[in-house]
Write a protein that holds these residues in place. Structure first.
Motif, short mmCIF file in Angstrom:
data_model
loop_
_atom_site.label_atom_id
_atom_site.label_comp_id
_atom_site.label_asym_id
_atom_site.label_seq_id
_atom_site.Cartn_x
_atom_site.Cartn_y
_atom_site.Cartn_z
N GLU A 51 -2.40 1.71 8.08
CA GLU A 51 -2.55 0.57 8.87
C GLU A 51 -2.59 -1.16 7.97
O GLU A 51 -2.21 -1.71 8.17
CB GLU A 51 -3.95 0.55 9.38
N GLY A 52 -3.41 -1.12 6.45
CA GLY A 52 -2.95 -1.97 5.32
C GLY A 52 -1.39 -2.34 5.76
O GLY A 52 -1.84 -4.19 5.44
N VAL A 90 -8.96 -1.65 4.73
CA VAL A 90 -8.93 -0.89 5.76
C VAL A 90 -10.33 0.37 6.25
O VAL A 90 -10.58 0.40 7.01
CB VAL A 90 -8.07 -0.62 6.03
N TRP A 134 -5.41 4.59 6.47
CA TRP A 134 -5.73 3.60 5.56
C TRP A 134 -4.14 2.86 5.18
O TRP A 134 -4.63 1.74 5.27
CB TRP A 134 -6.62 3.77 4.37
N ALA A 135 -4.41 3.11 4.15
CA ALA A 135 -2.75 2.24 3.74
C ALA A 135 -2.10 2.27 4.63
O ALA A 135 -1.18 1.06 4.35
CB ALA A 135 -1.94 3.43 2.44
N ASN A 148 -6.34 8.42 2.62
CA ASN A 148 -5.88 7.23 2.85
C ASN A 148 -4.79 6.85 3.33
O ASN A 148 -4.54 5.47 3.19
CB ASN A 148 -6.32 8.02 1.01
N SER A 183 4.38 7.72 0.05
CA SER A 183 4.00 7.58 1.06
C SER A 183 5.71 7.20 1.36
O SER A 183 5.56 8.15 2.83
CB SER A 183 2.72 6.60 0.79
N ASN A 196 1.24 -1.47 0.11
CA ASN A 196 0.48 -0.37 0.53
C ASN A 196 0.32 1.20 0.09
O ASN A 196 0.91 2.44 0.00
CB ASN A 196 -1.19 0.00 1.19
N HIS A 254 -5.16 -4.46 2.19
CA HIS A 254 -5.20 -4.01 1.19
C HIS A 254 -5.65 -2.21 1.89
O HIS A 254 -7.04 -2.70 2.57
CB HIS A 254 -6.67 -4.00 0.10
N TRP A 255 -5.42 -1.71 1.51
CA TRP A 255 -5.59 0.57 2.45
C TRP A 255 -7.13 0.17 2.40
O TRP A 255 -7.92 0.52 2.74
CB TRP A 255 -5.17 1.21 1.02
N GLN A 256 -8.81 -0.10 0.69
CA GLN A 256 -9.87 0.15 0.91
C GLN A 256 -10.77 -1.04 1.82
O GLN A 256 -11.62 -0.45 2.41
CB GLN A 256 -9.97 -0.72 -0.60
#
Length: 83
Positions: free
Chosen positions: A52-53, A63, A49-50, A46, A9, A4, A59-61
């Motif tokens: 944590e993923g 999460v 989420w990324a 995002n 990032s 992710n 996958h970040w989605q």
């Protein structure tokens, strides 16, 4: 490179002083996201989420769908916005 987390990032994390997977795991997603904000970036959620993923190998989605509320509450608490 962690799942992710692309170059942008990773750049934001490195600019916030987070340069290794071990550092990221030690901080956790919420503290790492806050560190990126303190470093002067304005990341979208995002990134939270990324991160944590990446730490949970999801996958970040997934999460964003499954853990959105918990992470937002944790971030709010971390930043001291709770009553």
């Amino acid at each position: 490179m962690l799942r992710n987390l692309g170059l942008s990032s990773m750049h934001m994390l490195a600019s916030a002083g987070i340069e290794s997977e071990a550092q990221l795991r030690e901080l956790g997603a919420v503290a790492a996201y806050a560190a990126v904000q303190r470093a002067g970036f304005k990341p979208s959620l995002n990134l939270l989420w990324a991160i944590e993923g990446a730490l949970s190998n999801r996958h970040w989605q997934d999460v964003a769908h499954d853990d959105r509320l918990d992470l937002l509450l944790a971030l709010d608490h971390f930043l001291g916005h709770t009553n």
